[in-house]
Design a protein around this motif. Structure first.
Motif, short mmCIF file in Angstrom:
data_model
loop_
_atom_site.label_atom_id
_atom_site.label_comp_id
_atom_site.label_asym_id
_atom_site.label_seq_id
_atom_site.Cartn_x
_atom_site.Cartn_y
_atom_site.Cartn_z
N ILE A 140 0.76 -1.21 0.10
CA ILE A 140 0.02 0.07 -0.05
C ILE A 140 0.93 1.19 -0.07
N LEU A 141 1.93 1.31 0.84
CA LEU A 141 2.77 2.40 0.57
C LEU A 141 3.49 2.42 -0.30
N ARG A 142 4.13 1.57 -0.95
CA ARG A 142 4.57 1.63 -2.12
C ARG A 142 4.16 2.06 -3.31
N TRP A 143 2.42 1.94 -3.45
CA TRP A 143 1.62 2.46 -4.35
C TRP A 143 1.35 3.98 -3.98
N ALA A 144 1.32 4.25 -2.79
CA ALA A 144 1.17 5.86 -2.55
C ALA A 144 2.37 6.29 -3.01
N ASN A 145 3.50 5.83 -2.70
CA ASN A 145 4.84 6.73 -3.19
C ASN A 145 4.88 6.78 -4.72
N LEU A 146 4.50 5.75 -5.39
CA LEU A 146 4.48 5.94 -6.82
C LEU A 146 3.41 6.85 -7.37
N LEU A 147 2.31 6.92 -6.66
CA LEU A 147 1.24 8.04 -6.98
C LEU A 147 1.97 9.36 -6.43
N ASN A 148 2.45 9.45 -5.41
CA ASN A 148 3.29 10.80 -5.07
C ASN A 148 4.18 11.13 -6.06
N ALA A 149 5.19 10.05 -6.64
CA ALA A 149 6.10 10.28 -7.44
C ALA A 149 5.40 10.97 -8.66
N GLY A 150 4.55 10.27 -9.26
CA GLY A 150 3.83 10.78 -10.35
C GLY A 150 3.39 12.10 -10.35
N LEU A 151 2.72 12.47 -9.12
CA LEU A 151 2.15 13.90 -8.99
C LEU A 151 3.48 14.84 -8.94
N VAL A 152 4.59 14.59 -8.24
CA VAL A 152 5.67 15.53 -8.12
C VAL A 152 6.25 15.64 -9.71
N ILE A 153 6.34 14.50 -10.64
CA ILE A 153 6.70 14.78 -11.78
C ILE A 153 5.70 15.55 -12.55
N PHE A 154 4.47 15.47 -12.48
CA PHE A 154 3.50 16.16 -13.11
C PHE A 154 3.66 17.62 -12.76
N ALA A 155 3.99 18.06 -11.52
CA ALA A 155 3.95 19.44 -11.08
C ALA A 155 5.20 20.06 -11.46
N ALA A 209 10.76 17.53 -11.21
CA ALA A 209 10.69 16.45 -12.25
C ALA A 209 11.87 15.25 -12.01
N CYS A 210 13.19 15.80 -11.74
CA CYS A 210 14.25 14.73 -11.20
C CYS A 210 14.02 13.84 -10.05
N PHE A 211 13.50 14.81 -8.86
CA PHE A 211 13.13 13.92 -7.62
C PHE A 211 11.96 13.01 -7.82
N GLY A 212 11.18 13.37 -8.60
CA GLY A 212 10.07 12.46 -8.80
C GLY A 212 10.28 11.44 -9.62
N THR A 213 11.02 11.56 -10.60
CA THR A 213 11.75 10.39 -11.33
C THR A 213 12.41 9.53 -10.45
N LEU A 214 13.37 10.12 -9.52
CA LEU A 214 14.30 9.36 -8.78
C LEU A 214 13.46 8.43 -7.95
N LEU A 215 12.33 9.18 -7.26
CA LEU A 215 11.50 8.40 -6.38
C LEU A 215 10.75 7.31 -7.03
N CYS A 216 10.39 7.46 -8.18
CA CYS A 216 9.56 6.32 -8.88
C CYS A 216 10.45 5.45 -9.12
N CYS A 217 11.84 5.57 -9.60
CA CYS A 217 12.63 4.53 -10.00
C CYS A 217 13.02 3.85 -8.82
N PHE A 218 13.18 4.45 -7.68
CA PHE A 218 13.40 3.60 -6.51
C PHE A 218 12.32 2.91 -5.95
N GLU A 219 11.05 3.20 -6.02
CA GLU A 219 9.98 2.26 -5.56
C GLU A 219 9.70 1.30 -6.60
N ILE A 220 9.95 1.53 -7.79
CA ILE A 220 10.02 0.36 -8.93
C ILE A 220 11.13 -0.67 -8.71
N ARG A 221 11.99 -0.45 -7.81
CA ARG A 221 13.06 -1.38 -7.41
C ARG A 221 13.92 -1.61 -8.62
N LEU A 222 14.45 -0.41 -9.21
CA LEU A 222 15.35 -0.52 -10.55
C LEU A 222 16.77 -0.75 -9.68
#
Length: 86
Positions: free
Chosen positions: A18-33, A59-72
């Protein structure tokens, strides 16, 4: 109630999911912003450097957060070494 109770009452793996999905949503919103604020043609035309820098940072921070949550794996190693708070 609601969202917090769902996490509190869930088993460990469900709560992490649940928290991982919430972080992915947050990352998407930060990238969008970041992208949405960069698209403002007035800032680009007026060369408002601070506004452009914040947009790129978001945009860079959101992308970094997204990549971290996807577990690259290559991103996770870099993030764990340099950003202990994540």
């Amino acid at each position: 109630g609601g969202w917090c109770a769902c996490i509190r009452d869930a088993d460990h793996e469900r709560a992490v999911s649940i928290l991982r999905w919430a972080n992915l949503l947050n990352a998407g919103l930060v990238i969008f912003a970041g992208v949405f604020s960069l698209v403002g043609i007035a800032d680009l035309a007026m060369l408002r450097v601070a506004s452009i820098a914040v947009s790129v940072y978001l945009a860079c921070f959101g992308t970094l957060l997204c990549c971290f949550e996807i577990r690259l794996s290559f991103v996770e190693k870099i993030v764990r070494r340099r950003f202990g708070f994540m």
